[in-house]
Design an enzyme around this catalytic site. Structure first.
Site, PDB file in Angstrom:
ATOM      1  CD  GLU A   1       2.296   3.837   5.288  1.00  0.00           C
ATOM      2  OE1 GLU A   1       3.368   3.691   5.905  1.00  0.00           O
ATOM      3  OE2 GLU A   1       1.558   2.870   4.986  1.00  0.00           O
TER       4      GLU A   1
ATOM      5  N   GLY B   1       0.807  -1.212   0.000  1.00  0.00           N
ATOM      6  CA  GLY B   1       0.000   0.000   0.000  1.00  0.00           C
ATOM      7  C   GLY B   1       0.840   1.261   0.000  1.00  0.00           C
ATOM      8  CB  ALA B   2       1.682   3.742   1.605  1.00  0.00           C
TER       9      ALA B   2
HETATM   10  N1  TRP Z   1       5.736  -0.623   6.393  1.00  0.00           N
HETATM   11  C1  TRP Z   1       4.763  -0.609   5.332  1.00  0.00           C
HETATM   12  C2  TRP Z   1       3.435  -0.271   6.012  1.00  0.00           C
HETATM   13  O1  TRP Z   1       3.159   0.826   6.285  1.00  0.00           O
HETATM   14  C3  TRP Z   1       4.684  -1.927   4.629  1.00  0.00           C
HETATM   15  C4  TRP Z   1       5.412  -2.055   3.340  1.00  0.00           C
HETATM   16  C5  TRP Z   1       5.398  -1.189   2.319  1.00  0.00           C
HETATM   17  C6  TRP Z   1       6.184  -3.149   2.891  1.00  0.00           C
HETATM   18  N2  TRP Z   1       6.111  -1.694   1.270  1.00  0.00           N
HETATM   19  C7  TRP Z   1       6.606  -2.895   1.594  1.00  0.00           C
HETATM   20  C8  TRP Z   1       6.570  -4.342   3.458  1.00  0.00           C
HETATM   21  C9  TRP Z   1       7.370  -3.806   0.842  1.00  0.00           C
HETATM   22  C10 TRP Z   1       7.348  -5.254   2.734  1.00  0.00           C
HETATM   23  C11 TRP Z   1       7.739  -4.974   1.438  1.00  0.00           C
HETATM   24  O2  TRP Z   1       2.681  -1.109   6.416  1.00  0.00           O
HETATM   25 ZN    ZN Z   2       2.659   0.065   8.560  1.00  0.00          ZN
END
Ligand code: TRP
Ligand code: ZN
Length: 867
Positions: free
Chosen positions: A299, A262-263
């Site tokens: 985020e 997603g982001a």
């Molecule tokens: N930390 C991201 C979130 O807000 C998750 C995420 C985004 C992610 N891109 C990714 C995890 C690519 C693994 C690989 O949830």
């Molecule tokens: Zn997250």
């Protein structure tokens, strides 16, 4: 298929060095990129070799304190650089590597998306950019210089503050970024390209002026207002509820078309899947607008729960994800409706997380081992993790929970923490005024280590003379792969009695800590026992096993003061109806009673905010029903859904028709206003269209060209199950209108792929060859292949053709993009619950997939599916 070695939580040791500072220089050329880095290293355990990670990097040079290393001074294989002899004192390692982001289709590390270069480093992508320990407990202060061609890359972004801009020769330029907050490599980000900027401002509670910048492709500027407004609401909410402010002078969000998830919360430079940024009422549905608002918030909230306080290792992933999901759930609840949000979240939990917990990929919120960490970005880590935090709040009450949050932030700011650290901080904060905690903390912590959904069985006895209801509860968690024996957990169980006039007496919170518990609830003496309203607000993520007669469910549905329990009562009845129909043994009494109850609710609707009513009317998900059927017969369940939808359209036609008149006034109101009316309209269309009402079909067809995407998609959803000319006409209209907008066209791909038709598989194959289908965009892949798996009759065809097709597609995707492929491989996770005939053909498809050369990510999932 080769299985990778497991990484174990028990093996954790801090890194042998500290890395207080990094200076990175990224030199972008039209066919390759050169990255040099200067790592300031301080040995913590002198004498140990220096080991760094690096994948798909060509080393050009290495030097320690400016002395070049010779090839015999180091080894570089299997993604590891080892330098056996390094100084025992602080030293600087300079590395220079060449990489090719233009042929990187994995969407990890540095990659091209359209004309843009962008990064994704979580979890272990930074090792594809530069040699680095690439572990979340190594925090450094970063300085990043990016150099590129001025005309193809006018915009050069990284984390922190832009501190310098320079011209390099005639046609190149460079920007240097400095991030004052120490951070791990997974939060590093870089974007270079030709982007349009939308700028706004926010003043924090303490008066800091923050510049908010959204970066999108040319032409997408008109679709950014919603994301920007959502960002400001998020910043405001975190200040007012958690007293947490933003900490830098600028906040950047970039929208990227090719993105695995997603982001991503990179410090001050969030990178978003463009479908979670670009939206307005004409181009996005109400549900999508709410989702965008919540992901922007998610985020943003990571800036504290994730960035300022990060994870010690990836076993702690839920430390940031569970907490941040909990925070974004509360944000959406506060801005919209607490009851409706809780219902949406529980419906999602039951259909995704409970399903995961019941299958071969079940794992604890804090896993003990993994092969590929990307496979653990799951609904268990995220949504079940959020439920654990919600239970802490329920057990402690909101004030004491908030005291705990204060202690957590103050104690761990600037560090990499564990979930034990978090739970202890919450407990310490909650008891800081001398009050006892009120439950056994060690037992609560079992939630983190124990996989599976607990089953809470409930019995009761009614005493007509005293008016007392004695409730006996028993908890048990079924075994999950690798975890045969389960222990009792701390369960907060909110309960109340409900009579004809509503709730009787106060709500009770039973804190269950052992296998069994008992509680007596006081009602009015009399022969008819009151209804038992249990697990109010869904106070614990469990399955309830309770025999509830029809009358009792109807009573809860009519008079419970907890909207969640009212909804849950309706869901229970709908599940009974659908399951009975799928078994070919319909229950006319339950059907008639449910229809009557729904009819009453619809007739009582006065044109107010209809979201609760829309939620109440919604049918349970397929996955919930599959969990209740043994063996699972997907075709029969699908048939039951269609037949019941049609039956409701027939039985409720009079009230649905008046509902359509009443909700028309909501059609043109701007989100969030009017969303209830639009949701009700879409429901009424679906049921009435299924019942063959041709005027409704015509009305729906007209909405496809109208100004509201919510209504257009609601209309298509109503027409989609009908194999009629109107459906083809509606789909063609939608396609013509949106064919130049990839984000919206993905919805068309998904609907095309899921539409029932005799040649569905053939149609899906055509879609994969469609000129506007982008095989490198996970959004498009998920649209077509995810749409196909939702096409129950085709995907689950008993000749196995649907399963074999998916296996082939997953293998093909895996060769380009392992993260997306391994997520898709979980479509086979129900295998063991089907009858022998279906199991056999699905097993063959899984074996076919297992026989292909697979990435470590997909191999891990396939291995779980086959054991
Ligand atoms: N930390 C991201 C979130 O807000 C998750 C995420 C985004 C992610 N891109 C990714 C995890 C690519 C693994 C690989 O949830
Ligand atoms: Zn997250």
């Amino acid at each position: 298929m080769t299985a990778a070695a497991s990484i174990r939580l028990a093996d954790y040791t801090p890194w042998a060095f500290e890395l207080p500072a990094i200076a990175l220089n990224v030199n972008i050329h039209s066919d390759h990129v050169v990255v040099t880095s200067r790592l300031s290293l301080e040995p913590r355990r002198p004498g140990e070799p220096l080991v760094l990670c690096g994948i798909d990097l060509a080393i050009e040079s290495l030097a320690i304190d400016q002395t070049p290393l010779q090839s015999e001074d180091y080894s570089f294989n299997d993604g590891r650089l080892t330098i056996p002899d390094v100084p025992g004192q602080p030293f600087v390692l300079e590395t220079c590597c060449r990489l090719d982001p233009y042929s990187n289709s994995s969407l990890e590390g540095l990659y091209a998306s359209g004309g843009l270069l962008s990064t994704q480093c979580e979890a272990e992508g930074f090792r594809r950019i530069s040699l680095h320990p690439d572990r979340p407990d190594v925090l450094s202060r970063w300085q990043v210089r990016i150099e590129a061609n001025r005309s193809s890359c006018p915009v050069l972004l990284s984390n922190g503050n832009a501190v310098r801009e320079e011209s390099v020769g005639a046609d190149r330029h460079a920007v240097t970024w400095d991030d004052p907050f120490p951070k791990p490599s997974y939060l590093f980000a870089l974007v270079a390209g030709d982007l349009r900027e939308i700028r706004d401002h926010y003043t924090t509670a303490s008066g800091r002026q923050v510049t908010l910048r959204l970066h999108v492709e040319e032409g997408d500027e008109p679709f950014t207002a919603h994301a920007m407004a959502s960002l400001k609401r998020s910043m405001q909410w975190d200040e007012s509820v958690y007293n947490l402010e933003y900490d830098l002078d600028e906040y950047n969000i970039v929208a990227v078309r090719h993105f695995n998830m997603g982001a991503m919360e990179n410090k001050s430079l969030n990178i978003f899947n463009s479908k979670l940024v670009l939206a307005d009422a004409e181009t996005a549905t109400d549900a999508e607008l709410e989702r965008i608002e919540s992901v922007i918030a998610h985020e943003y909230f990571h800036n504290w729960s994730g960035n300022r306080i990060t994870c010690r290792d990836w076993f702690q992933l839920s430390l940031k994800e569970g907490l941040t999901v909990f925070r974004d759930q509360c944000f959406t609840a506060a801005l919209h409706s607490e009851a409706v949000k809780r219902i949406e979240d529980v419906a999602m939990l039951r259909n995704t997380q409970f399903r995961e917990d019941a299958g071969p990929t079940a794992h604890p919120v804090k896993p003990a081992e993994y092969q590929a960490i990307d496979n653990f970005y799951t609904t268990t880590i995220y949504e079940k993790g959020a439920e654990l935090i919600r239970m802490l709040r329920t057990l402690l009450g909101p004030e004491r929970f908030m005291k705990g949050m204060e202690v957590y932030v103050q104690r761990f700011d600037g560090t990499a923490a564990t979930t034990e650290d978090f739970v202890q901080a919450i407990a310490d904060g909650a008891t800081s005024q001398g009050e006892p905690l009120g439950f056994d903390l060690d037992r609560f912590k079992r939630w983190y280590h124990q996989a599976g959904t607990p089953e809470l069985s409930i019995d009761r006895q009614w005493n007509p003379e005293s008016g007392e209801l004695t409730v006996d509860l028993h908890q048990a968690t079924p075994p999950t792969p690798g975890q045969a024996d389960k222990q009792p957990l701390v369960l907060p169980v909110a309960m109340a009695l409900v009579g004809k006039q509503g709730r009787v007496g106060e709500e009770q919170l039973l804190v269950m800590e052992a296998e069994r518990a008992s509680i007596t609830l006081q009602g009015q003496p009399g022969d008819t026992p009151p209804a038992l309203s249990v697990l109010r607000r869904f106070s614990a993520p469990v399955h309830v096993r309770l025999e509830q007669p029809l009358e009792e469910c109807l009573q809860l549905l009519a008079s419970d003061d907890d909207p969640f329990c009212r909804w849950d009562a309706a869901q229970r009845l709908a599940r009974q109806v659908l399951l009975a129909r799928a078994e070919n043994q319909p229950k006319p009494a339950v059907e008639a009673a449910l229809i009557q109850a729904l009819d009453q609710r619809i007739c009582a609707y006065d044109g107010g905010d209809g979201m609760d009513l829309a939620a109440l009317l919604a049918l349970p998900g397929m996955a919930e029903l599959e969990a209740l059927q043994s063996p699972v017969d997907p075709l029969a369940l699908d048939q039951a859904f269609r037949a019941w939808t049609q039956e409701m359209g027939v039985q409720l036609q009079t009230s649905l028709r008046s509902l359509l008149e009443l909700t028309r006034a909501d059609w043109t109101l701007a989100w969030p206003a009017g969303q209830g009316g639009r949701a009700l309209t879409a429901l009424a269309w679906r049921w009435l269209a299924a019942a063959g009402h041709t005027t409704v079909q015509a009305e729906a067809l007209a909405a496809v060209s109208g100004p509201s995407m919510t209504l257009a998609r609601g209309a298509l959803r109503a027409l989609l199950p009908l194999e009629r000319a109107e459906r083809e006409q509606a789909m063609a209209l939608f396609y013509e209108r949106w064919k130049d907008k990839p984000v919206i066209l993905d919805a068309w791909f998904a609907m095309e792929a899921s539409a029932p038709r005799s040649n569905a598989l053939e149609r899906v194959q055509q879609l994969l060859e469609h000129p506007r289908f982008d095989p490198l965009a996970p959004n498009s892949l998920r649209a077509v292949l995810g749409g196909f798996t939702a096409n129950v009759q085709a995907f689950h065809a008993i000749d196995g053709s649907g399963y074999r097709f998916m296996a082939e597609q997953i293998a093909a995707v895996d060769s380009r993009n392992p993260i997306t492929a391994s997520r898709m491989a979980k479509v086979f996770s129900r295998c063991a619950s089907y009858g022998p005939e279906r199991q056999k053909v699905m097993r063959e498809a899984i074996d076919q997939l297992a026989s292909k050369p697979l990435s470590a990510n997909t191999a891990e999932v396939v291995q779980l599916l086959t054991t």
